[in-house]
Design a protein around this motif. Structure first.
Motif, mmCIF file in Angstrom:
data_model
loop_
_atom_site.group_PDB
_atom_site.id
_atom_site.type_symbol
_atom_site.label_atom_id
_atom_site.label_comp_id
_atom_site.label_asym_id
_atom_site.label_seq_id
_atom_site.Cartn_x
_atom_site.Cartn_y
_atom_site.Cartn_z
ATOM 1 N N ALA A 55 0.863 -1.178 0.000
ATOM 2 C CA ALA A 55 0.000 0.000 0.000
ATOM 3 C C ALA A 55 0.896 1.222 0.000
ATOM 4 O O ALA A 55 1.593 1.500 0.978
ATOM 5 C CB ALA A 55 -0.907 -0.006 1.229
ATOM 6 N N HIS A 56 0.932 1.921 -1.147
ATOM 7 C CA HIS A 56 1.777 3.095 -1.293
ATOM 8 C C HIS A 56 1.023 4.361 -0.884
ATOM 9 O O HIS A 56 -0.209 4.395 -0.973
ATOM 10 C CB HIS A 56 2.259 3.238 -2.740
ATOM 11 N N PRO A 57 1.741 5.392 -0.475
ATOM 12 C CA PRO A 57 1.062 6.645 -0.109
ATOM 13 C C PRO A 57 0.359 7.255 -1.312
ATOM 14 O O PRO A 57 0.864 7.171 -2.445
ATOM 15 C CB PRO A 57 2.203 7.539 0.395
ATOM 16 N N PRO A 73 4.238 -0.612 -18.927
ATOM 17 C CA PRO A 73 4.586 -1.875 -19.586
ATOM 18 C C PRO A 73 3.549 -2.936 -19.254
ATOM 19 O O PRO A 73 2.898 -2.884 -18.208
ATOM 20 C CB PRO A 73 5.952 -2.220 -18.988
ATOM 21 N N MET A 74 3.387 -3.915 -20.130
ATOM 22 C CA MET A 74 2.377 -4.946 -19.899
ATOM 23 C C MET A 74 2.698 -5.776 -18.660
ATOM 24 O O MET A 74 1.796 -6.258 -17.984
ATOM 25 C CB MET A 74 2.249 -5.849 -21.121
ATOM 26 N N GLU A 75 3.961 -5.972 -18.363
ATOM 27 C CA GLU A 75 4.341 -6.650 -17.119
ATOM 28 C C GLU A 75 4.610 -5.594 -16.060
ATOM 29 O O GLU A 75 5.599 -4.871 -16.145
ATOM 30 C CB GLU A 75 5.596 -7.507 -17.315
ATOM 31 N N PRO A 76 3.764 -5.498 -15.030
ATOM 32 C CA PRO A 76 4.042 -4.516 -13.972
ATOM 33 C C PRO A 76 5.351 -4.819 -13.260
ATOM 34 O O PRO A 76 5.905 -5.922 -13.361
ATOM 35 C CB PRO A 76 2.841 -4.692 -13.019
ATOM 36 N N ARG A 114 -1.477 -3.459 -11.664
ATOM 37 C CA ARG A 114 -1.548 -2.479 -12.749
ATOM 38 C C ARG A 114 -1.794 -1.083 -12.194
ATOM 39 O O ARG A 114 -1.198 -0.098 -12.642
ATOM 40 C CB ARG A 114 -2.684 -2.865 -13.714
ATOM 41 N N GLU A 115 -2.676 -0.990 -11.175
ATOM 42 C CA GLU A 115 -2.960 0.311 -10.576
ATOM 43 C C GLU A 115 -1.722 0.886 -9.901
ATOM 44 O O GLU A 115 -1.452 2.092 -9.979
ATOM 45 C CB GLU A 115 -4.103 0.182 -9.563
ATOM 46 N N ASP A 116 -0.942 0.030 -9.230
ATOM 47 C CA ASP A 116 0.315 0.486 -8.632
ATOM 48 C C ASP A 116 1.232 1.068 -9.705
ATOM 49 O O ASP A 116 1.897 2.085 -9.506
ATOM 50 C CB ASP A 116 1.041 -0.681 -7.945
ATOM 51 N N ASP A 117 1.262 0.380 -10.840
ATOM 52 C CA ASP A 117 2.173 0.760 -11.910
ATOM 53 C C ASP A 117 1.775 2.100 -12.532
ATOM 54 O O ASP A 117 2.638 2.943 -12.811
ATOM 55 C CB ASP A 117 2.172 -0.341 -12.981
ATOM 56 N N ILE A 118 0.482 2.303 -12.760
ATOM 57 C CA ILE A 118 0.024 3.554 -13.365
ATOM 58 C C ILE A 118 0.212 4.721 -12.392
ATOM 59 O O ILE A 118 0.573 5.835 -12.786
ATOM 60 C CB ILE A 118 -1.463 3.454 -13.769
ATOM 61 N N ARG A 119 0.015 4.481 -11.119
ATOM 62 C CA ARG A 119 0.064 5.558 -10.123
ATOM 63 C C ARG A 119 1.408 5.623 -9.400
ATOM 64 O O ARG A 119 1.569 6.441 -8.482
ATOM 65 C CB ARG A 119 -1.051 5.360 -9.094
ATOM 66 N N GLY A 120 2.357 4.799 -9.815
ATOM 67 C CA GLY A 120 3.583 4.649 -9.036
ATOM 68 C C GLY A 120 4.691 5.627 -9.319
ATOM 69 O O GLY A 120 5.783 5.522 -8.760
ATOM 70 N N ARG A 166 -5.889 5.351 -12.969
ATOM 71 C CA ARG A 166 -5.646 4.134 -12.210
ATOM 72 C C ARG A 166 -5.329 2.934 -13.093
ATOM 73 O O ARG A 166 -4.552 2.064 -12.701
ATOM 74 C CB ARG A 166 -6.855 3.801 -11.341
ATOM 75 N N ASN A 167 -5.954 2.835 -14.252
ATOM 76 C CA ASN A 167 -5.796 1.639 -15.069
ATOM 77 C C ASN A 167 -6.065 2.020 -16.517
ATOM 78 O O ASN A 167 -6.284 3.188 -16.831
ATOM 79 C CB ASN A 167 -6.758 0.534 -14.587
ATOM 80 N N PHE A 168 -6.084 1.028 -17.404
ATOM 81 C CA PHE A 168 -6.267 1.321 -18.817
ATOM 82 C C PHE A 168 -7.672 1.824 -19.131
ATOM 83 O O PHE A 168 -7.934 2.236 -20.258
ATOM 84 C CB PHE A 168 -5.953 0.082 -19.659
ATOM 85 N N GLY A 169 -8.561 1.783 -18.157
ATOM 86 C CA GLY A 169 -9.882 2.361 -18.364
ATOM 87 C C GLY A 169 -9.858 3.871 -18.412
ATOM 88 O O GLY A 169 -10.705 4.497 -19.066
#
Length: 747
Positions: free
Chosen positions: A253-255, A368-371, A457-463, A685-688
């Motif tokens: 859980a990231h800030p 990237p497709m692989e988080p 994926r959400e971590d990756d987009i928001r990371g 958050r995601n590809f949506g």
């Protein structure tokens, strides 16, 4: 199962002879770990790095060679003749797992049907031979290792020839090689697998003769990728697929705001979930804090994270707001700042024609497709890490610092990665350090098991670590013929390298060299370029093609606009500006024009041509596109590419790289392709809600390469920059309005 110690008499004769020279007392017990370093899968390493390197180093010629120059770390030949080539780069879609073995196999005269490939590690042998660091980036893999891998193959071939000459007791000059065999007098023939053991005892030649390009049999031939079958059949393993006995999985859980800390945590519900082994409070990137949930699988770990009741303290960190940030950038653009170019701007006021333009480019996620992921196994005084790393040496050093170990006590085992685009090459090693913090905390909590950390994926987009947001402002004065008299330009955006290990070499006079690459050249325009690098609480990093992601768009759309303002064909205008000083640009553009039918074929109603050409990483890519706009939505129909990358080692790889880069370039144009922040939090958050192209967006793409025998230049990134401006120029021709912003806004 091998015993913990191997008697010397169990080893091949060549290794017995080597060990006898080092230990003349007779038979010795060789530790199992050392034996495994010597043994390949089904065979032995030619030169058996690093132990047998002692024997090679005994020869005066071999002793002058660096580890990057010795075949021992790069070539394994099995008894059945299979040749396994170790690559010194990360394969994450760009094709080096095939191209590098092709280069080595060419000079080795190997049978390509028996060539295999594997990743290297954080060992010193696998550094970039020109830069001396472990690096997959900057489109340097083939460019920097072309000669290296040719020489490795030639040295290995010379050792095999020497072994055959000794066996037949003939002059080595009477022998030749072909398709995995040494051919001798009277029809004598020995396979490489038969000679590999004896070849290990041969000295490594310091100097070798390389083939004339006209004699290449592999290099330059369209070749299917070695990983194509595994990837197309779903059998390819990536870093995220790592599985060790007893392995646990962790999610974090990231800030919500970068650098924020925890005010309070209630983990009772998380601990009650079946499979959760521990809930650990850990430091995360940029001075923040996070909570890691460690479980016996990804799903219970994620459920545990979802069950956490967390309160965050964001009082001490900047909360970025994208709208306010743009206003601040505009204010900053009015201020004086350091200059990269400083031409005389006096002619600007009296120029007959003017363009004033502002360009806005948002933050972009690598996606990237692989988080991101990293598996850590702690041992007694050492640690092993598995992940797809673009900089395994740097990652090993940062992991060692985190774990309280020496760098040599940490081994990074490079895994296949599912994309990266720069995100797996970061000076702070943020996700690797995070994984090590989790493993260390888990070990302290009594969990003596390997831990695989996985981002969602959400971590990756928001990371974080995005392509920086940029603002460009330009004032251009030119005459009726399109001659630019003065070009005043201001660029505002965060520095990628400030505060990183690369700052010393990349930041000069307060200007990050990655920010303005692609500005001005190849056009002979008198430019004054002022650069501002504000500090913002959003972590930034290179993104495929780095500065050219925005500079190419600015330059190529403005050049097109000048051509339209002076009623000149945009291709002819560019050719005029190139004159005779940029033959590679001219050749690439002409090839794209010729192959596309530009100016000759009639386009369907509602379509227009768009043109752009740009050099990055020493490769020139020109695009001629066909585009339209449907109900306010931009549509790219067809792309014709002209590529000048000098020698194309594998034309299929070049084609695939241009196709992929063009698609990623298209992603910058589509509405919704932006990272924005509100109150310090990333809104996507995601590809949506972070748009990437779908299969329905994919245009028809034809790739054509300018023939050349010159040493290859970079190919992983250059296909991206000119796509967006070529697309924008076509839309501008249709609408009569230039596009100044990415992603496109047509309404």
């Amino acid at each position: 199962m091998l015993s913990q110690h191997i008697d010397q008499r169990e080893l091949p004769r060549a290794l017995q002879q080597l060990l006898e020279r080092q230990q003349p007392q007779g038979a010795v017990a060789l530790p199992r770990r050392s034996f495994l370093k010597l043994a390949g899968v089904g065979g032995l390493a030619l030169g058996a790095f690093p132990q047998v390197a002692l024997a090679q180093g005994a020869a005066p010629a071999g002793s002058a060679l660096k580890p990057t120059q010795q075949p021992s770390a790069f070539v394994q030949i099995a008894p059945n003749g299979e040749v396994t080539v170790t690559i010194n780069r990360l394969e994450f879609g760009q094709g080096v797992q095939t191209a590098l073995p092709m280069i080595l196999a060419e000079e080795l005269d190997a049978d390509w049907s028996l060539v295999r490939s594997q990743h290297g590690s954080s060992d010193a042998a696998y550094v970039d031979p020109l830069w001396g660091i472990h690096l997959t980036g900057g489109s340097n893999s083939i460019k920097h290792s072309f000669t290296q891998y040719r020489e490795l193959g030639a040295r290995a071939r010379a050792m095999l020839l020497g072994a055959a000459a000794a066996r037949w007791n003939v002059d080595v000059g009477t022998l030749r090689t072909e398709a995995g065999f040494v051919l001798g007098p009277g029809g004598a023939k020995l396979g490489y697998g038969e000679l590999a053991e004896a070849a290990m005892t041969q000295p490594v030649p310091e100097k070798v003769n390389l083939k004339d390009p006209k004699d290449f049999k592999l290099i330059g031939r369209p070749t299917p990728r070695l990983d194509a079958k595994a990837k197309s059949s779903g059998q390819q393993a990536f870093g995220i697929d790592m599985h060790l006995p007893g392995q646990l999985t962790a999610v974090v859980a990231h800030p919500p705001v970068f650098g924020a800390r925890i005010a309070s945590v209630d983990d009772s519900a998380a601990r009650a979930i079946k499979g959760v082994k521990a809930v650990l409070r850990i430091p995360v990137d940029r001075g923040g804090e996070g909570v890691a949930v460690v479980a016996d699988g990804y799903w219970p770990a994620k459920q545990g994270r979802d069950a956490l009741n967390l309160q965050w303290d964001t009082s001490s960190v900047e909360k970025v707001d994208s709208d306010k940030q743009l206003a601040q950038y505009r204010e900053l653009a009015k201020q004086p700042g350091p200059r990269q170019f400083d031409a005389d701007m006096a002619p600007l006021a009296s120029a007959p024609k003017h363009i004033e333009a502002e360009f806005v480019f948002p933050y972009l996620a690598h996606a990237p497709m692989e988080p991101l992921n990293c598996t850590v196994q702690l041992g007694e005084g050492h640690a092993d890490l598995w992940m797809g790393s673009q900089m395994p040496g740097l990652d090993a050093g940062n992991a060692a610092k985190t774990l309280g170990l020496k760098p040599e006590q940490v081994a990074v085992h490079v895994q296949m990665a599912g994309g990266g685009f720069g995100r797996r090459a970061i000076g702070s090693s943020d996700y690797v350090v995070e994984a090590c913090e989790i493993a260390k905390a888990a070990h302290a909590a009594g969990l003596n098991a390997p831990v695989r950390m996985v981002w969602s994926r959400e971590d990756d987009i928001r990371g974080g670590y995005y392509r920086p947001m940029h603002l460009h402002q330009a004032r251009v004065g030119f005459d009726e013929h399109g001659k630019v008299l003065a070009w005043e330009h201001v660029l505002v955006g965060q520095s990628i390298t400030a505060g990183s290990p690369f700052e010393g070499g990349m930041v000069k006079n307060g200007i990050d060299a990655t920010s303005f690459e692609g500005m001005r050249d190849p056009y002979p325009v008198p430019m004054r370029l002022t650069v501002h690098h504000p500090k913002v609480n959003v972590p930034v990093l290179w993104w495929r093609s780095v500065g050219s992601t925005h500079t190419a768009f600015v330059m190529e759309t403005l050049i097109d606009e000048i051509a339209r303002a002076t009623k000149q064909d945009p291709v002819a205008y560019r050719m005029q500006l190139f004159a005779d000083k940029h033959p590679r640009h001219r050749a690439a553009l002409q090839l794209a024009v010729d192959q596309s039918g530009y100016g000759k074929k009639k386009l369907p109603a509602g379509r227009a041509w768009g043109v752009a050409v740009h050099e990055s990483f020493e490769t020139v890519v020109a695009y001629v596109v066909e585009a339209s706009a449907r109900k306010g939505h931009p549509v790219l129909h067809k792309v014709t590419a002209g590529v000048h990358c000098n020698l194309a080692v594998n034309p299929r790889t070049v084609e695939a790289q241009v196709q992929g880069a063009a698609l990623m370039g298209l992603s910058m144009c589509l509405p919704g392709a932006a990272i924005t922040l509100k109150d310090g939090e990333v809104q996507q958050r995601n590809f949506g809600d972070y748009v990437v192209p779908r299969i329905t967006d994919m245009p028809e793409i034809a790739v054509h390469v300018v023939p050349s025998a010159d040493p290859p230049t970079g190919m992983g990134e250059p296909g991206l920059p000119p796509l967006a401006p070529a697309f924008a120029n076509a839309i501008a021709k249709l609408t009569g309005k230039p596009l100044r912003q990415l992603p496109f806004q047509l309404t």
